[in-house]
Write an enzyme that holds these catalytic residues in place. Sequence first.
Site, PDB file in Angstrom:
ATOM      1  N   LYS A   1       0.862  -1.191   0.000  1.00 39.13           N
ATOM      2  CA  LYS A   1       0.000   0.000   0.000  1.00 39.13           C
ATOM      3  C   LYS A   1       0.894   1.235   0.000  1.00 39.13           C
ATOM      4  O   LYS A   1       1.773   1.371   0.872  1.00 39.13           O
ATOM      5  CB  LYS A   1      -0.860  -0.033   1.259  1.00 39.13           C
ATOM      6  CG  LYS A   1      -2.217   0.591   1.147  1.00 39.13           C
ATOM      7  CD  LYS A   1      -2.992   0.264   2.425  1.00 39.13           C
ATOM      8  CE  LYS A   1      -4.378   0.808   2.413  1.00 39.13           C
ATOM      9  NZ  LYS A   1      -5.033   0.623   3.711  1.00 39.13           N
TER      10      LYS A   1
HETATM   11  O1  G3P Z   1      -7.974   1.483   5.263  1.00 37.51           O
HETATM   12  C1  G3P Z   1      -8.194   2.834   5.186  1.00 37.51           C
HETATM   13  C2  G3P Z   1      -9.584   3.323   5.482  1.00 37.51           C
HETATM   14  O2  G3P Z   1     -10.531   2.352   5.311  1.00 37.51           O
HETATM   15  C3  G3P Z   1      -9.692   4.137   6.729  1.00 37.51           C
HETATM   16  O3  G3P Z   1     -10.997   4.344   7.179  1.00 37.51           O
HETATM   17  O4  G3P Z   1     -12.582   5.066   8.928  1.00 37.51           O
HETATM   18  O5  G3P Z   1     -10.139   5.578   9.200  1.00 37.51           O
HETATM   19  O6  G3P Z   1     -11.511   6.782   7.519  1.00 37.51           O
HETATM   20  P1  G3P Z   1     -11.329   5.511   8.256  1.00 37.51           P
END
Ligand code: G3P
Length: 217
Positions: free
Chosen positions: A83
Amino acid sequence: MKFFVDTAEVDEIRELNALGLLDGVTTNPSLIMKSGRDIMEATREICAIVDGPVSAEVTAVDFDGMMGEAEILSKIADNICIKVPLTFDGLKACKALTSAGHKVNVTLCFSANQALLAAKAGATFISPFIGRLDDMAIDGMEVIAEIRKIYDNYGYATEILAASIRTVNHVKEAALIGADVATVPPATLRALVKHPLTDKGLDAFLADWQKTGQRIG
Ligand code: G3P
Protein backbone atom coordinates in the site's frame (compact mmCIF):
# COMPACT_ATOMS: atom_id res chain seq x y z
CA MET A 1 -18.35 -7.60 -5.07
CA LYS A 2 -15.29 -8.65 -3.11
CA PHE A 3 -15.18 -8.05 0.64
CA PHE A 4 -11.96 -7.11 2.37
CA VAL A 5 -11.92 -6.51 6.11
CA ASP A 6 -10.29 -3.28 7.26
CA THR A 7 -8.50 -4.31 10.45
CA ALA A 8 -5.27 -5.71 11.86
CA GLU A 9 -7.08 -7.70 14.58
CA VAL A 10 -6.04 -11.26 13.84
CA ASP A 11 -8.84 -12.94 15.86
CA GLU A 12 -11.52 -10.96 14.01
CA ILE A 13 -9.94 -11.88 10.69
CA ARG A 14 -9.84 -15.56 11.62
CA GLU A 15 -13.55 -15.55 12.58
CA LEU A 16 -14.75 -13.66 9.50
CA ASN A 17 -12.60 -15.80 7.23
CA ALA A 18 -14.16 -18.93 8.74
CA LEU A 19 -17.59 -17.56 7.71
CA GLY A 20 -16.34 -17.59 4.13
CA LEU A 21 -16.82 -13.82 3.84
CA LEU A 22 -13.33 -12.59 3.19
CA ASP A 23 -11.60 -11.99 -0.12
CA GLY A 24 -8.75 -10.03 1.44
CA VAL A 25 -7.60 -7.71 4.22
CA THR A 26 -6.47 -4.10 4.40
CA THR A 27 -4.32 -2.66 7.16
CA ASN A 28 -2.77 0.76 7.67
CA PRO A 29 -0.44 2.33 10.27
CA SER A 30 -3.40 3.47 12.42
CA LEU A 31 -4.92 -0.04 12.44
CA ILE A 32 -1.53 -1.55 13.36
CA MET A 33 -1.28 1.01 16.18
CA LYS A 34 -4.79 0.08 17.42
CA SER A 35 -3.93 -3.64 17.39
CA GLY A 36 -0.85 -3.03 19.54
CA ARG A 37 0.98 -5.60 17.42
CA ASP A 38 4.31 -5.61 15.62
CA ILE A 39 3.61 -4.95 11.92
CA MET A 40 5.74 -7.81 10.61
CA GLU A 41 4.37 -10.35 13.06
CA ALA A 42 0.70 -9.38 12.68
CA THR A 43 0.92 -9.15 8.89
CA ARG A 44 2.58 -12.58 8.67
CA GLU A 45 -0.26 -14.10 10.74
CA ILE A 46 -2.93 -12.39 8.64
CA CYS A 47 -1.35 -13.57 5.38
CA ALA A 48 -1.44 -17.14 6.66
CA ILE A 49 -5.18 -16.92 7.45
CA VAL A 50 -6.50 -15.30 4.27
CA ASP A 51 -5.82 -16.49 0.71
CA GLY A 52 -6.54 -13.14 -0.94
CA PRO A 53 -4.47 -9.95 -0.96
CA VAL A 54 -3.39 -8.45 2.36
CA SER A 55 -2.52 -4.75 2.09
CA ALA A 56 0.45 -3.63 4.19
CA GLU A 57 1.32 0.06 4.03
CA VAL A 58 4.73 1.65 3.62
CA THR A 59 5.51 4.50 5.99
CA ALA A 60 8.36 6.16 4.07
CA VAL A 61 7.30 9.19 2.04
CA ASP A 62 10.15 9.22 -0.50
CA PHE A 63 10.49 6.84 -3.46
CA ASP A 64 13.69 5.11 -2.29
CA GLY A 65 12.36 4.68 1.22
CA MET A 66 9.07 3.25 -0.09
CA MET A 67 10.90 0.80 -2.34
CA GLY A 68 13.09 -0.34 0.55
CA GLU A 69 10.10 -0.92 2.83
CA ALA A 70 8.14 -2.58 0.01
CA GLU A 71 10.98 -5.05 -0.46
CA ILE A 72 10.82 -6.01 3.22
CA LEU A 73 7.01 -6.21 3.33
CA SER A 74 6.76 -8.20 0.09
CA LYS A 75 8.92 -10.94 1.58
CA ILE A 76 6.33 -11.62 4.31
CA ALA A 77 4.14 -13.76 2.02
CA ASP A 78 3.05 -14.20 -1.60
CA ASN A 79 -0.34 -12.55 -0.95
CA ILE A 80 1.09 -9.23 0.26
CA CYS A 81 -0.22 -6.16 -1.54
CA ILE A 82 1.96 -3.09 -1.01
CA LYS A 83 0.00 0.00 0.00
CA VAL A 84 1.45 3.36 -1.04
CA PRO A 85 0.06 6.88 -0.57
CA LEU A 86 -1.33 8.91 -3.45
CA THR A 87 1.65 11.23 -3.91
CA PHE A 88 4.05 11.54 -6.86
CA ASP A 89 6.59 9.39 -4.98
CA GLY A 90 3.83 6.89 -4.20
CA LEU A 91 2.77 6.74 -7.85
CA LYS A 92 6.38 6.28 -8.95
CA ALA A 93 6.76 3.44 -6.45
CA CYS A 94 3.44 2.00 -7.68
CA LYS A 95 4.72 1.92 -11.27
CA ALA A 96 8.03 0.33 -10.26
CA LEU A 97 6.42 -2.26 -7.97
CA THR A 98 3.65 -3.33 -10.36
CA SER A 99 6.18 -3.54 -13.21
CA ALA A 100 8.16 -5.92 -11.02
CA GLY A 101 5.04 -8.08 -10.56
CA HIS A 102 3.85 -6.89 -7.14
CA LYS A 103 0.25 -6.04 -6.26
CA VAL A 104 -0.12 -2.38 -5.23
CA ASN A 105 -2.96 -0.60 -3.42
CA VAL A 106 -2.80 3.19 -3.84
CA THR A 107 -4.38 4.68 -0.75
CA LEU A 108 -5.60 8.06 0.53
CA CYS A 109 -7.48 8.80 -2.70
CA PHE A 110 -10.00 11.62 -2.45
CA SER A 111 -10.69 12.57 -6.08
CA ALA A 112 -11.36 11.05 -9.49
CA ASN A 113 -8.26 12.75 -10.92
CA GLN A 114 -6.07 11.10 -8.29
CA ALA A 115 -7.65 7.76 -9.18
CA LEU A 116 -6.91 8.39 -12.86
CA LEU A 117 -3.22 8.91 -12.03
CA ALA A 118 -3.15 5.70 -9.98
CA ALA A 119 -4.63 3.72 -12.87
CA LYS A 120 -2.04 5.19 -15.24
CA ALA A 121 0.65 4.11 -12.74
CA GLY A 122 -0.68 0.53 -13.03
CA ALA A 123 -2.23 0.28 -9.55
CA THR A 124 -3.87 -3.04 -8.73
CA PHE A 125 -6.30 -1.27 -6.39
CA ILE A 126 -7.29 2.35 -5.85
CA SER A 127 -8.67 3.19 -2.40
CA PRO A 128 -11.04 6.19 -2.39
CA PHE A 129 -11.98 7.12 1.20
CA ILE A 130 -15.76 7.55 1.30
CA GLY A 131 -16.27 8.29 5.01
CA ARG A 132 -13.56 10.92 5.26
CA LEU A 133 -15.05 12.76 2.26
CA ASP A 134 -18.53 12.55 3.81
CA ASP A 135 -17.03 13.99 7.03
CA MET A 136 -16.15 17.11 5.00
CA ALA A 137 -19.63 17.33 3.46
CA ILE A 138 -18.30 16.07 0.09
CA ASP A 139 -20.24 13.14 -1.34
CA GLY A 140 -17.79 10.23 -1.15
CA MET A 141 -20.08 8.00 -3.18
CA GLU A 142 -20.10 10.52 -6.02
CA VAL A 143 -16.31 10.16 -6.23
CA ILE A 144 -16.69 6.36 -6.47
CA ALA A 145 -19.20 6.85 -9.30
CA GLU A 146 -16.86 9.21 -11.15
CA ILE A 147 -13.95 6.80 -10.86
CA ARG A 148 -16.13 3.90 -12.11
CA LYS A 149 -17.11 5.96 -15.16
CA ILE A 150 -13.55 7.03 -15.94
CA TYR A 151 -12.10 3.53 -15.53
CA ASP A 152 -14.85 2.08 -17.73
CA ASN A 153 -14.33 4.81 -20.37
CA TYR A 154 -10.72 3.76 -20.85
CA GLY A 155 -10.78 0.11 -19.81
CA TYR A 156 -8.42 0.52 -16.86
CA ALA A 157 -8.01 -2.76 -14.99
CA THR A 158 -7.33 -1.07 -11.64
CA GLU A 159 -9.91 -2.29 -9.14
CA ILE A 160 -11.93 0.27 -7.18
CA LEU A 161 -11.58 -0.57 -3.50
CA ALA A 162 -14.16 1.49 -1.61
CA ALA A 163 -12.50 2.41 1.70
CA SER A 164 -13.27 4.42 4.83
CA ILE A 165 -16.65 2.70 4.90
CA ARG A 166 -18.67 3.65 7.96
CA THR A 167 -22.17 2.27 7.37
CA VAL A 168 -24.01 -0.66 5.81
CA ASN A 169 -25.51 1.80 3.33
CA HIS A 170 -22.01 2.71 2.16
CA VAL A 171 -21.53 -0.97 1.27
CA LYS A 172 -24.85 -1.13 -0.62
CA GLU A 173 -24.26 2.11 -2.51
CA ALA A 174 -20.70 1.17 -3.47
CA ALA A 175 -22.01 -2.19 -4.75
CA LEU A 176 -24.77 -0.47 -6.77
CA ILE A 177 -22.23 1.85 -8.38
CA GLY A 178 -20.00 -1.10 -9.23
CA ALA A 179 -17.00 -0.71 -6.93
CA ASP A 180 -15.00 -3.93 -7.32
CA VAL A 181 -14.19 -4.27 -3.62
CA ALA A 182 -15.34 -2.82 -0.31
CA THR A 183 -12.98 -2.84 2.64
CA VAL A 184 -15.22 -2.88 5.64
CA PRO A 185 -14.59 -2.63 9.41
CA PRO A 186 -15.50 -5.92 11.18
CA ALA A 187 -18.54 -4.46 13.01
CA THR A 188 -20.03 -3.10 9.76
CA LEU A 189 -19.38 -6.40 7.98
CA ARG A 190 -21.28 -8.24 10.73
CA ALA A 191 -24.09 -5.66 10.63
CA LEU A 192 -24.79 -6.51 6.97
CA VAL A 193 -26.66 -9.66 8.03
CA LYS A 194 -28.99 -7.85 10.41
CA HIS A 195 -32.64 -7.12 9.70
CA PRO A 196 -35.35 -6.89 12.39
CA LEU A 197 -37.85 -8.72 10.15
CA THR A 198 -35.42 -11.65 9.84
CA ASP A 199 -35.24 -11.93 13.65
CA LYS A 200 -39.00 -11.48 14.03
CA GLY A 201 -39.76 -14.01 11.29
CA LEU A 202 -37.39 -16.57 12.77
CA ASP A 203 -38.96 -16.18 16.23
CA ALA A 204 -42.43 -16.76 14.75
CA PHE A 205 -41.33 -19.86 12.79
CA LEU A 206 -39.69 -21.34 15.87
CA ALA A 207 -42.76 -20.65 18.05
CA ASP A 208 -45.07 -22.36 15.51
CA TRP A 209 -42.66 -25.25 15.12
CA GLN A 210 -42.71 -25.90 18.87
CA LYS A 211 -46.52 -26.09 18.71
CA THR A 212 -46.31 -28.95 16.15
CA GLY A 213 -44.37 -31.08 18.64
CA GLN A 214 -42.26 -32.38 15.74
CA ARG A 215 -38.49 -32.67 15.26
CA ILE A 216 -36.56 -33.20 12.09
CA GLY A 217 -34.58 -36.41 12.13
O1 G3P B 1 -7.97 1.48 5.26
C1 G3P B 1 -8.19 2.83 5.19
C2 G3P B 1 -9.58 3.32 5.48
O2 G3P B 1 -10.53 2.35 5.31
C3 G3P B 1 -9.69 4.14 6.73
O3 G3P B 1 -11.00 4.34 7.18
O4 G3P B 1 -12.58 5.07 8.93
O5 G3P B 1 -10.14 5.58 9.20
O6 G3P B 1 -11.51 6.78 7.52
P1 G3P B 1 -11.33 5.51 8.26
